[in-house]
Design a protein around this motif. Structure first.
Motif, short mmCIF file in Angstrom:
data_model
loop_
_atom_site.label_atom_id
_atom_site.label_comp_id
_atom_site.label_asym_id
_atom_site.label_seq_id
_atom_site.Cartn_x
_atom_site.Cartn_y
_atom_site.Cartn_z
N ASP A 20 0.83 -1.20 0.00
CA ASP A 20 0.00 0.00 0.00
C ASP A 20 0.87 1.25 0.00
N MET A 21 1.96 1.22 0.75
CA MET A 21 2.87 2.37 0.80
C MET A 21 3.49 2.62 -0.57
N LYS A 22 3.85 1.56 -1.28
CA LYS A 22 4.42 1.71 -2.63
C LYS A 22 3.41 2.37 -3.56
N ARG A 23 2.16 1.93 -3.47
CA ARG A 23 1.12 2.53 -4.32
C ARG A 23 0.95 4.01 -4.01
N MET A 24 0.96 4.35 -2.73
CA MET A 24 0.80 5.75 -2.34
C MET A 24 1.96 6.61 -2.86
N ARG A 25 3.17 6.08 -2.80
CA ARG A 25 4.33 6.82 -3.33
C ARG A 25 4.20 7.00 -4.83
N ASN A 26 3.73 5.98 -5.53
CA ASN A 26 3.54 6.08 -6.98
C ASN A 26 2.49 7.12 -7.33
N ILE A 27 1.42 7.16 -6.57
CA ILE A 27 0.36 8.14 -6.82
C ILE A 27 0.89 9.55 -6.59
N ALA A 28 1.62 9.75 -5.51
CA ALA A 28 2.17 11.08 -5.21
C ALA A 28 3.16 11.51 -6.28
N ALA A 29 3.99 10.59 -6.74
CA ALA A 29 4.96 10.91 -7.79
C ALA A 29 4.25 11.26 -9.09
N ALA A 30 3.22 10.52 -9.42
CA ALA A 30 2.47 10.79 -10.65
C ALA A 30 1.77 12.14 -10.58
N ARG A 31 1.20 12.47 -9.43
CA ARG A 31 0.53 13.76 -9.26
C ARG A 31 1.54 14.90 -9.41
N GLY A 32 2.70 14.75 -8.79
CA GLY A 32 3.74 15.78 -8.91
C GLY A 32 4.21 15.96 -10.34
N ALA A 33 4.39 14.85 -11.05
CA ALA A 33 4.82 14.92 -12.45
C ALA A 33 3.77 15.61 -13.32
N ALA A 34 2.50 15.32 -13.06
CA ALA A 34 1.43 15.93 -13.84
C ALA A 34 1.36 17.43 -13.61
N ILE A 35 1.51 17.86 -12.37
CA ILE A 35 1.48 19.30 -12.06
C ILE A 35 2.66 20.00 -12.73
N ARG A 36 3.83 19.39 -12.64
CA ARG A 36 5.02 20.01 -13.26
C ARG A 36 4.88 20.09 -14.77
N GLN A 37 4.26 19.09 -15.40
CA GLN A 37 4.02 19.15 -16.84
C GLN A 37 3.09 20.30 -17.18
N GLN A 38 2.04 20.48 -16.39
CA GLN A 38 1.12 21.59 -16.62
C GLN A 38 1.84 22.93 -16.48
N LEU A 39 2.77 23.02 -15.54
CA LEU A 39 3.49 24.28 -15.31
C LEU A 39 4.44 24.61 -16.46
N LEU A 40 4.83 23.61 -17.24
CA LEU A 40 5.63 23.88 -18.44
C LEU A 40 4.77 24.43 -19.57
N GLU A 41 3.47 24.15 -19.51
CA GLU A 41 2.56 24.52 -20.59
C GLU A 41 1.68 25.73 -20.26
N LEU A 42 1.50 26.02 -18.99
CA LEU A 42 0.58 27.08 -18.57
C LEU A 42 1.22 27.93 -17.48
N PRO A 43 0.76 29.17 -17.33
CA PRO A 43 1.26 30.01 -16.23
C PRO A 43 0.88 29.43 -14.87
N ALA A 44 1.75 29.61 -13.90
CA ALA A 44 1.53 29.06 -12.55
C ALA A 44 0.20 29.50 -11.93
N PRO A 45 -0.21 30.77 -12.06
CA PRO A 45 -1.50 31.16 -11.45
C PRO A 45 -2.69 30.44 -12.09
N VAL A 46 -2.59 30.12 -13.36
CA VAL A 46 -3.68 29.40 -14.04
C VAL A 46 -3.75 27.97 -13.49
N VAL A 47 -2.61 27.32 -13.36
CA VAL A 47 -2.57 25.96 -12.81
C VAL A 47 -3.07 25.97 -11.37
N ALA A 48 -2.64 26.95 -10.58
CA ALA A 48 -3.07 27.04 -9.18
C ALA A 48 -4.58 27.17 -9.09
#
Length: 92
Positions: A20-48
């Motif tokens: 379960d801990m491994k799955r939670m780490r994978n989910i957190a990593a995926a969420r962080g990667a998705a946010i960072r990808q959006q920040l490369l494509e859109l302004p930070a206030p829009v993503v926020a």
């Protein structure tokens, strides 16, 4: 019907196993990667605004990611610019 719980039972129910801990780490990593990808494509206030994050958080993540959005166009974007009129096709 209320059930009385012993502390040991609660610990057993609410303790995550290693898988379960491994799955939670994978989910957190995926969420962080998705946010960072959006920040490369859109302004930070829009993503926020879209994701419900604080703008300082997305600005910090943008800086860590190396995003180049540093400013957004100011002004009221809910209305048309002065002198602008929609194109008409001549059909009514």
């Amino acid at each position: 019907m209320r059930q009385d719980w012993e502390p040991e039972d609660l610990i057993k129910v609410w303790t995550l196993l290693e898988d379960d801990m491994k799955r939670m780490r994978n989910i957190a990593a995926a969420r962080g990667a998705a946010i960072r990808q959006q920040l490369l494509e859109l302004p930070a206030p829009v993503v926020a605004d879209a994701l419900g994050y604080h703008d300082k958080t997305t600005s910090r993540l943008r800086n860590e990611t190396g995003g180049t959005w540093s400013r957004c166009a100011a002004g009221d974007h809910g209305r048309s610019p002065v002198g602008w009129a929609p194109e008409t096709t001549g059909e009514s």
